[in-house]
Design a protein around this motif. Structure first.
Motif: not given
Length: 115
Positions: A4-17
């Motif tokens: 789940v954490a990997d898919s979140i980082l692939r789908a979104h910019d890690p530094e975005a709020w």
């Protein structure tokens, strides 16, 4: 990191709020086809889960979370698949001991019958 954490980082910019509602919408719910309730994410921010609190900031009256912080939080609270839990080790030991006890009692009973 977990899936789940990997898919979140692939789908979104890690530094975005993202707002709490956006974070909740991106996570799977407990039941298939249902979204996670935003109140669950707010609880992770306030009280935490398994001793870990989700990092957040306030922008105006909204609580915002960085995608990278969410991925780190999910990794910390997810059980490690590399090693079994202590409870599983104890349960396996008890089961093995119970089986040995049953086997030894059965062998003793057979020995007594043959005498």
């Amino acid at each position: 990191m977990n899936a789940v954490a990997d898919s979140i980082l692939r789908a979104h910019d890690p530094e975005a709020w993202a707002t709490v509602a956006d974070v909740a919408a991106s996570l799977p719910g407990r039941r298939r086809g249902k979204r996670m309730n935003p109140r669950v994410v707010e609880r992770w921010c306030k009280r935490g889960l398994r001793g870990h609190v989700l990092s957040w900031s306030r922008v105006g009256h909204r609580r915002v979370i960085r995608w990278r912080d969410l991925a780190e939080f999910l990794t910390r609270v997810s059980p490690s698949e590399a090693r079994p839990s202590r409870r599983a080790d104890v349960a396996a030991g008890r089961l093995a001991a119970r089986r040995r006890g049953i086997a030894s009692r059965a062998a003793a009973a057979i020995y007594e019958v043959r005498k």
